[in-house]
Each structure stands twice: as C-alpha cells, then as structure tokens.
Design an enzyme around this catalytic site. Structure first.
Site, short mmCIF file in Angstrom:
data_model
loop_
_atom_site.label_atom_id
_atom_site.label_comp_id
_atom_site.label_asym_id
_atom_site.label_seq_id
_atom_site.Cartn_x
_atom_site.Cartn_y
_atom_site.Cartn_z
N SER A 179 -31.51 5.49 -4.18
CA SER A 179 -31.46 6.87 -4.64
C SER A 179 -31.92 7.07 -6.07
O SER A 179 -32.36 8.14 -6.43
CB SER A 179 -30.05 7.44 -4.44
N HIS A 207 -32.09 9.27 1.69
CA HIS A 207 -33.34 9.74 1.08
C HIS A 207 -34.58 9.41 1.90
O HIS A 207 -35.69 9.68 1.47
CB HIS A 207 -33.50 9.16 -0.33
N LYS A 239 -29.88 16.69 1.89
CA LYS A 239 -31.12 16.35 1.19
C LYS A 239 -32.31 16.94 1.94
O LYS A 239 -32.46 18.14 1.95
CB LYS A 239 -31.16 14.85 0.95
C1 LIG Z 1 -26.32 11.71 -1.67
C2 LIG Z 1 -26.00 10.38 -1.13
C3 LIG Z 1 -24.80 10.15 -0.46
C4 LIG Z 1 -23.71 11.17 -0.41
O1 LIG Z 1 -24.02 12.20 0.45
P1 LIG Z 1 -23.26 13.60 0.25
O2 LIG Z 1 -23.45 14.30 1.54
O3 LIG Z 1 -23.93 14.26 -0.91
O4 LIG Z 1 -21.83 13.29 -0.03
C5 LIG Z 1 -24.61 8.92 0.13
N1 LIG Z 1 -25.54 7.95 0.03
C6 LIG Z 1 -26.69 8.13 -0.64
C7 LIG Z 1 -27.68 7.01 -0.71
C8 LIG Z 1 -26.95 9.35 -1.25
O5 LIG Z 1 -28.07 9.52 -1.93
#
Ligand SMILES: *Cc1c(COP(=O)(O)O)cnc(C)c1O
Length: 386
Positions: A179, A207, A239
């Site tokens: 990330s 991602h 995302k």
């Molecule tokens: C954003 C993210 C999460 C958390 O997801 P949310 O729905 O925002 O709680 C978990 N793992 C990764 C790799 C992320 O980028």
C-alpha cells in the site's frame, strides 16, 4: 488533585517536533479528482478511488435505490437479522468475480484481516508476514496469539528460511500490492512455498482489485494463478470499488469457518444494505469498463516517464500507487504543503506508516485524471523538490 493520566501535551509536542504530528484537512463535496478543501479547488493525487467510481452516477443511483428499498441502518450483525438479500447477492457476485465458491462481507478491511487471522490461528501456531504488510494484517497476527515472524520484504528466500523454522500450523500473510510502495508480492513463489510447507496463504489485495488483471481481478488474475493456488483472498471495497467495506473469498469450508469464528464478523453491525447495492453497481462497472484500467496505465506511464526525466526517486511500481522517495519526514511534509499551495493534494507518508528514513510523497492516480493534470503535477514537483 490533577490526574496525570491526561497529561498528553508532552507526547503531542514531541510528535510535532519530529514532524510526525498528524492532522486532518476538511473537504467539502464528493470524493473526486477535484476536491474542495479550505474553500479552494485542488487536484486530488492521494485518493484510493483508482477507477473514479466513488462519485459515479450509476453507483450513486444504486445507493439511492438501496436506501429506498432497505432504509439506512442494517439493524444488527449478519448473524442476527442484518443479512439482507443485497448483502447476499453481492457475496455471490464477489465469489463469481474471484472464481471462488464463496465470499463473505466484512464491515471494513481492517476488521476482515483481524478476523480471518485470529479465527484460523491461535497460541502455538506460527504466522509469517512480509515486514511491509498493512497494519491490519500485522495487528491480526498479533491478536491471534500465534508466534509472529516477519520476513524481509517480498523475499521468498527469507520466507522459506522462516517456514523451515516452524513445525506447527503456519499461515503466510502478505499484501498483494503493497500500500505504501505500490510494488507486488512475489505471488507465484509465495503460493509454491505455502503449498510445499502445507501452510495457509492469505493475500490482501486491497490495492490490486480493479487495477490489475484484464477484468480487474487483481494480483491473482495478473499472475494467472488459480483459486487453489491462492486459497484465501481478501479485498476492500473502499478503494477501486469506490464504496465501503471488505470481503474474503475462498472455499465453502473457509467461509463457514469464518462465519463461526471470526469475532470481527460475528460481533459487529452489518454494513448498510444500500452500500452493498452501490457496490454491486461498481463491481459491474469495474469488470466491464476496462477503459478505466487502460487509461490509468497510460497516466501512470506518462507520470513515470516524466518523473524519471526529472530525476525523481521512484519506486518499483506500475500500479496506481507511485511514491516519490524523500527520506526525511520534515522535507516530505514541507513538499506536501508546498504542493497544496500550488493546487495539488499529495500526502506525505511518514514513520511509523513506513520505515524510518523512508518518508515519501505517496502519489496515487485515478482513471478520472487527465494527462494535463499529470503534466501539471510533474511541473509542480519539479518546483517543489529542487
Ligand atoms: C486500506 C487497507 C486495508 C483496510 O481496509 P479498510 O476497509 O479501509 O479498513 C487493509 N489492507 C490494506 C492493504 C489496505 O490498503
């Protein structure tokens, strides 16, 4: 008598002095490539809305229809009376999308990761994690009580050494797309090693979904691996999907285990059914409209070519996450502030989110950006980073 428990001032001052103090900026209006912040329009280069679906008319319409049909709150956890036909349909569609028997919705990605790891491992077991894994994966590993080991980033040799050192039940856990770096896990090697050592393999592709693979199937599709080769796949909906929530996809037995044992699934309110309806619309767009992925790739290449010509320190990434390494936290924050003055919102990422001495500008792209906006960002970076 004063209660010293509440003396936070010293700690807050220390964070400020180290340029590690975090604060929020308030935006007005929808999440999109143009954001209204402090009464000014700026170009947004820090969102995870990679395909520009968060404010898409079809997704909004599906959400509104969902509210008309289901109301707002879901009323309870999935296991009580909160599991609607909208949730269920989305789960079935996510299972089909990922080519797996079942999928299970969680209210957030953070909770999904905490829930899966702690449901499947306990004291005496072993969890092996890439050292750059997302905080929720690391926290899930710690919460499980299993012996916790980190292997060097994307290093399958180091993973193998650590696998050989565990003689109990093992789970290997990794981000798909990292990330804060935008690079990929060496998924074929992770898969091969996990099966060689009879370990579980959990991949968090927060991602990768929507961005990688011909139909947005993420890192597994990118590498052409089968569901059997990556048996536990987690994705987030906040995302590239542009909505909210998360899911885990896998076998029938895995999902039934999670329904019984994942405490962050059992003991929390189901996400609103209207969010599930909105996500069903975004899942359709994400799969069908491959022009969004193509455009995103063109913008990313344009940025990388321009940044290289300027001598900026890029990372090994072809995904929508394009960090520019700065090193020092104070310099990274100053650069981010100066970019904002020039109308570009790029976030500075500092420790502890990234390792000490690797503060960076984390630039993210959306299919809704234009080439002109990318060129303008490159010009602004040139001014700010001299
Ligand atoms: C954003 C993210 C999460 C958390 O997801 P949310 O729905 O925002 O709680 C978990 N793992 C990764 C790799 C992320 O980028």
């Amino acid at each position: 008598m004063e209660n010293s428990f509440y003396d936070f001032a010293g700690e807050l001052e220390r964070l400020k002095q180290q340029s590690l103090y975090r604060s929020r900026r308030i935006i007005d209006g929808p999440q999109d490539v143009m954001l209204s912040v402090d009464g000014r329009q700026v170009v947004n280069f820090c969102s995870n809305d990679y395909l520009g679906l968060a404010n898409h008319p079809e997704v909004i319409a599906a959400f509104k229809n969902g509210v008309d049909r289901y109301g707002v709150g879901s009323g309870s956890a999935h296991l009580i009376c909160g599991h609607s036909s909208a949730h269920h349909a989305l789960e079935e569609e996510l299972a089909a999308f990922t080519g797996r028997e079942r999928a299970l919705l969680f209210s957030t990605g953070y909770m999904a990761n905490m829930g899966v790891i702690s449901a499947l491992l306990g004291r005496g077991d072993c969890v092996l994690e890439d050292r750059l894994n997302h905080a929720s994966l690391l926290d899930g590993g710690l919460l499980s009580g299993a012996r916790f080991k980190r292997y060097r980033h994307a290093d399958s040799d180091d993973l193998q050494t650590k696998l050989a050192g565990c003689d109990t039940k093992i789970m290997v856990v990794s981000d798909g797309v990292f990330s804060m770096d935008g690079d990929l896990a060496p998924l074929p090697e992770l898969s091969r090693l996990a099966s060689q050592y009879q370990a579980g393999l959990l991949i968090d592709d927060a991602h990768g979904f929507g961005v990688l693979g011909a139909t947005g199937g993420g890192i597994v599709q990118h590498f052409g691996l089968t569901p059997q080769e990556v048996p536990m796949l987690m994705g987030t909906l906040g995302k590239a999907f542009g909505t909210f929530g998360a899911f885990v996809a896998g076998s029938e037995a895995l999902i039934e285990m999670l329904i019984q044992k994942a405490r962050t699934y059992v003991f929390t309110t189901a996400l609103p059914a209207a969010v599930a309806e909105a996500t069903r619309a975004s899942l359709r767009l994400l799969q069908q409209e491959s022009w969004r992925r193509d455009k995103l790739q063109r913008l990313i290449r344009r940025f990388r070519d321009g940044a290289r010509q300027q001598g900026l320190q890029l990372m090994d990434s072809f995904t929508a996450i394009q960090p520019v390494l700065i090193g020092d936290s104070e310099r990274a924050v100053a650069a981010s502030n100066r970019l904002l003055e020039q109308g570009f919102w790029v976030s500075a990422i500092r420790p502890p989110t990234v390792p000490a001495g690797t503060a960076r500008l984390r630039i993210t792209f959306s299919a809704n950006h234009t080439e002109t906006q990318v060129d303008a960002l490159l010009e602004a970076l040139a001014k700010v980073l001299i």
